[in-house]
Design a protein around this motif. Structure first.
Motif, PDB file in Angstrom:
ATOM      1  N   LEU A  18       0.810  -1.202   0.000  1.00  0.00           N
ATOM      2  CA  LEU A  18       0.000   0.000   0.000  1.00  0.00           C
ATOM      3  C   LEU A  18       0.845   1.254   0.000  1.00  0.00           C
ATOM      4  N   HIS A  19       2.131   1.103   0.243  1.00  0.00           N
ATOM      5  CA  HIS A  19       3.025   2.246   0.211  1.00  0.00           C
ATOM      6  C   HIS A  19       3.604   2.475  -1.175  1.00  0.00           C
ATOM      7  N   ALA A  20       3.297   1.584  -2.107  1.00  0.00           N
ATOM      8  CA  ALA A  20       3.784   1.752  -3.459  1.00  0.00           C
ATOM      9  C   ALA A  20       3.008   2.858  -4.165  1.00  0.00           C
ATOM     10  N   GLN A  21       3.590   3.427  -5.196  1.00  0.00           N
ATOM     11  CA  GLN A  21       2.910   4.427  -5.989  1.00  0.00           C
ATOM     12  C   GLN A  21       1.734   3.767  -6.705  1.00  0.00           C
ATOM     13  N   ALA A  22       0.787   4.592  -7.204  1.00  0.00           N
ATOM     14  CA  ALA A  22      -0.312   4.057  -7.987  1.00  0.00           C
ATOM     15  C   ALA A  22       0.226   3.329  -9.211  1.00  0.00           C
ATOM     16  N   SER A  23       1.313   3.814  -9.782  1.00  0.00           N
ATOM     17  CA  SER A  23       2.051   3.094 -10.814  1.00  0.00           C
ATOM     18  C   SER A  23       3.466   2.896 -10.303  1.00  0.00           C
ATOM     19  N   ALA A  24       4.156   1.901 -10.841  1.00  0.00           N
ATOM     20  CA  ALA A  24       5.487   1.579 -10.349  1.00  0.00           C
ATOM     21  C   ALA A  24       6.421   2.781 -10.494  1.00  0.00           C
ATOM     22  N   PRO A  25       7.230   3.067  -9.479  1.00  0.00           N
ATOM     23  CA  PRO A  25       8.125   4.220  -9.559  1.00  0.00           C
ATOM     24  C   PRO A  25       9.176   4.031 -10.643  1.00  0.00           C
ATOM     25  N   ARG A  26       9.576   5.139 -11.269  1.00  0.00           N
ATOM     26  CA  ARG A  26      10.606   5.106 -12.308  1.00  0.00           C
ATOM     27  C   ARG A  26      11.867   5.852 -11.877  1.00  0.00           C
ATOM     28  N   ARG A  27      11.818   6.448 -10.699  1.00  0.00           N
ATOM     29  CA  ARG A  27      12.952   7.183 -10.157  1.00  0.00           C
ATOM     30  C   ARG A  27      13.169   6.753  -8.714  1.00  0.00           C
ATOM     31  N   PHE A  28      14.449   6.568  -8.336  1.00  0.00           N
ATOM     32  CA  PHE A  28      14.788   6.060  -7.018  1.00  0.00           C
ATOM     33  C   PHE A  28      15.871   6.954  -6.417  1.00  0.00           C
ATOM     34  N   GLN A  29      15.669   7.357  -5.166  1.00  0.00           N
ATOM     35  CA  GLN A  29      16.570   8.321  -4.537  1.00  0.00           C
ATOM     36  C   GLN A  29      17.888   7.679  -4.129  1.00  0.00           C
ATOM     37  N   VAL A  30      18.995   8.397  -4.384  1.00  0.00           N
ATOM     38  CA  VAL A  30      20.326   7.935  -4.016  1.00  0.00           C
ATOM     39  C   VAL A  30      21.105   9.104  -3.424  1.00  0.00           C
ATOM     40  N   GLU A  31      22.148   8.746  -2.659  1.00  0.00           N
ATOM     41  CA  GLU A  31      22.950   9.760  -1.949  1.00  0.00           C
ATOM     42  C   GLU A  31      24.419   9.570  -2.268  1.00  0.00           C
ATOM     43  N   GLN A  32      25.098  10.687  -2.503  1.00  0.00           N
ATOM     44  CA  GLN A  32      26.546  10.708  -2.675  1.00  0.00           C
ATOM     45  C   GLN A  32      27.107  11.939  -1.975  1.00  0.00           C
ATOM     46  N   ASP A  33      28.036  11.698  -1.044  1.00  0.00           N
ATOM     47  CA  ASP A  33      28.721  12.799  -0.371  1.00  0.00           C
ATOM     48  C   ASP A  33      27.748  13.820   0.222  1.00  0.00           C
ATOM     49  N   GLY A  34      26.685  13.316   0.830  1.00  0.00           N
ATOM     50  CA  GLY A  34      25.754  14.193   1.535  1.00  0.00           C
ATOM     51  C   GLY A  34      24.729  14.881   0.663  1.00  0.00           C
ATOM     52  N   LYS A  35      24.729  14.624  -0.634  1.00  0.00           N
ATOM     53  CA  LYS A  35      23.736  15.192  -1.545  1.00  0.00           C
ATOM     54  C   LYS A  35      22.911  14.068  -2.166  1.00  0.00           C
ATOM     55  N   TRP A  36      21.701  14.423  -2.603  1.00  0.00           N
ATOM     56  CA  TRP A  36      20.760  13.426  -3.091  1.00  0.00           C
ATOM     57  C   TRP A  36      20.350  13.694  -4.520  1.00  0.00           C
ATOM     58  N   GLY A  37      20.154  12.592  -5.274  1.00  0.00           N
ATOM     59  CA  GLY A  37      19.628  12.647  -6.619  1.00  0.00           C
ATOM     60  C   GLY A  37      18.796  11.411  -6.868  1.00  0.00           C
ATOM     61  N   PHE A  38      18.590  11.058  -8.149  1.00  0.00           N
ATOM     62  CA  PHE A  38      17.722   9.930  -8.482  1.00  0.00           C
ATOM     63  C   PHE A  38      18.317   9.106  -9.624  1.00  0.00           C
ATOM     64  N   ASP A  40      17.347   5.697 -12.425  1.00  0.00           N
ATOM     65  CA  ASP A  40      16.238   4.924 -12.976  1.00  0.00           C
ATOM     66  C   ASP A  40      16.410   3.463 -12.563  1.00  0.00           C
ATOM     67  N   ASN A  41      15.534   2.590 -13.031  1.00  0.00           N
ATOM     68  CA  ASN A  41      15.584   1.211 -12.531  1.00  0.00           C
ATOM     69  C   ASN A  41      16.709   0.383 -13.146  1.00  0.00           C
ATOM     70  N   SER A  42      17.505   0.988 -14.040  1.00  0.00           N
ATOM     71  CA  SER A  42      18.709   0.320 -14.526  1.00  0.00           C
ATOM     72  C   SER A  42      19.938   0.705 -13.716  1.00  0.00           C
ATOM     73  N   GLY A  43      19.763   1.669 -12.798  1.00  0.00           N
ATOM     74  CA  GLY A  43      20.883   2.147 -11.994  1.00  0.00           C
ATOM     75  C   GLY A  43      21.564   3.372 -12.566  1.00  0.00           C
ATOM     76  N   LYS A  44      21.061   3.892 -13.672  1.00  0.00           N
ATOM     77  CA  LYS A  44      21.642   5.090 -14.284  1.00  0.00           C
ATOM     78  C   LYS A  44      21.205   6.333 -13.525  1.00  0.00           C
ATOM     79  N   LEU A  45      22.161   7.222 -13.237  1.00  0.00           N
ATOM     80  CA  LEU A  45      21.843   8.479 -12.565  1.00  0.00           C
ATOM     81  C   LEU A  45      21.162   9.411 -13.569  1.00  0.00           C
ATOM     82  N   VAL A  46      19.886   9.723 -13.334  1.00  0.00           N
ATOM     83  CA  VAL A  46      19.115  10.526 -14.282  1.00  0.00           C
ATOM     84  C   VAL A  46      18.779  11.908 -13.750  1.00  0.00           C
ATOM     85  N   ILE A  47      18.887  12.111 -12.436  1.00  0.00           N
ATOM     86  CA  ILE A  47      18.728  13.444 -11.835  1.00  0.00           C
ATOM     87  C   ILE A  47      19.929  13.658 -10.927  1.00  0.00           C
ATOM     88  N   PRO A  48      20.762  14.653 -11.210  1.00  0.00           N
ATOM     89  CA  PRO A  48      22.040  14.812 -10.496  1.00  0.00           C
ATOM     90  C   PRO A  48      21.874  14.927  -8.989  1.00  0.00           C
TER      91      PRO A  48
END
Length: 327
Positions: A18-38, A40-48
């Motif tokens: 029930l915590h999932a989005q209405a549709s499957a998420p296409r962006r996943f949050q990640v952290e590097q050196d104290g900053k966050w971006g997103f 995709d489901n292949s592991g490619k950084l798509v939002i810096p």
């Protein structure tokens, strides 16, 4: 740190599905050196990675903190609502709670206020309208179905509306009401949880069982705890051990593990008692990803979030990293 005026109902009462989005998420949050971006489901950084804090995408937008203020970005990383709020929540049903001038109000996807900031505390839910209250009050009131006004449902413990109803206590017994405040299942249970897949866990005489939407008991009270159903299965607790049952009450997995998540995308995270590490079971109860993670979440959009030594990573359904925690 997030403002203490904002609360989210956690998975103690609800199945992770029930915590999932209405549709499957296409962006996943990640952290590097104290900053966050997103990614995709292949592991490619798509939002810096440039934001101080982020929340998950919901309804195509994600709340992010940038230069000390919260705003919302779309899946390309462009700002849809410019950073301007002290705090912000995820979108649900086209609305999101935001904090401005020391109070919480609600905006639509254009950033326009639908309810001006006036509440001290907000409790958001994964399904249905949020609840609001002010300091000094012990009662919460839900927003109506349009999320532009207040409904008739007032409670001291807001559980959230799932499948159109919510548990409500009256004279020491729990039943279920609709958003108008009308009882659709009369108060008769010692405790009650929200509905999922048209079933809900209730406590009768110190044990938990399951009822249907008519209020009829369909799995007799026999468990110490029952989580919500997800993908036709529910996690139950007996003598401090978790197992999995079907909708007819039969066992998929007898009480074996110290902790289990609910099934999501045919995978359920579990804690191995010997090692204390997290792994994953399939829908038959067999281990398909060996225990190896310090923590593990539920699968959404083909990925599950895991942690190793305090660092965040993502694995696919085979247990292979698409984003390594060492990054």
């Amino acid at each position: 740190m997030r403002s203490l005026r904002y609360f989210v109902l956690l998975a103690a009462l609800l199945p992770p599905a029930l915590h999932a989005q209405a549709s499957a998420p296409r962006r996943f949050q990640v952290e590097q050196d104290g900053k966050w971006g997103f990614i995709d489901n292949s592991g490619k950084l798509v939002i810096p990675v440039k934001f101080s804090q982020v929340q998950s995408f919901a309804e195509g937008l994600a709340a992010v903190q940038y230069q000390g203020k919260w705003g919302y970005i779309d899946e390309s990383g462009a700002f849809s609502i410019e950073p301007q709020f002290r705090d912000a929540s995820e979108f649900g049903d086209g609305h999101a709670a935001v904090e401005a001038n020391g109070f919480w109000g609600f905006i639509d996807k254009s950033g326009k206020f639908t309810i001006l900031p006036q509440f001290d505390r907000i409790m958001s839910f994964v399904d249905g309208p949020p609840a609001v209250t002010n300091d000094g009050s012990e009662y919460w009131q839900y927003l109506d179905e349009t999320e532009t006004g207040l409904s008739n449902v007032v409670t001291n413990i807001p559980y959230g509306f799932l499948e159109g109803v919510t548990p409500l206590e009256l004279s020491g017994k729990h039943g279920y009401v609709d958003l108008r405040g009308h009882f659709v299942i009369p108060p008769q249970f010692d405790a009650a949880n929200g509905f999922s897949e048209s079933l809900a866990a209730v406590e009768i005489g110190g044990k938990w069982g399951v009822i249907d939407k008519s209020g009829q008991v369909v799995i007799r009270p026999q468990f110490d705890w029952v989580m919500g159903f997800s993908e036709g299965l529910a996690v139950v607790e007996v003598k401090h051990k978790n197992g999995i049952i079907r909708k007819d009450g039969t066992w998929v997995l007898p009480p074996t593990y110290p902790f289990l998540h609910s099934m999501s995308e045919s995978r359920a995270a579990f804690v191995d008692q010997a090692s204390g590490k997290w792994g994953f079971l399939d829908e038959t109860g067999n281990v398909v990803i060996r225990p190896q993670f310090d923590t593990a979440g539920s699968f959404e959009g083909g990925l599950a979030q895991v942690q190793m030594q305090g660092r965040l990573g993502y694995i696919d359904r085979n247990g292979q990293y698409v984003w390594n925690p060492s990054k």
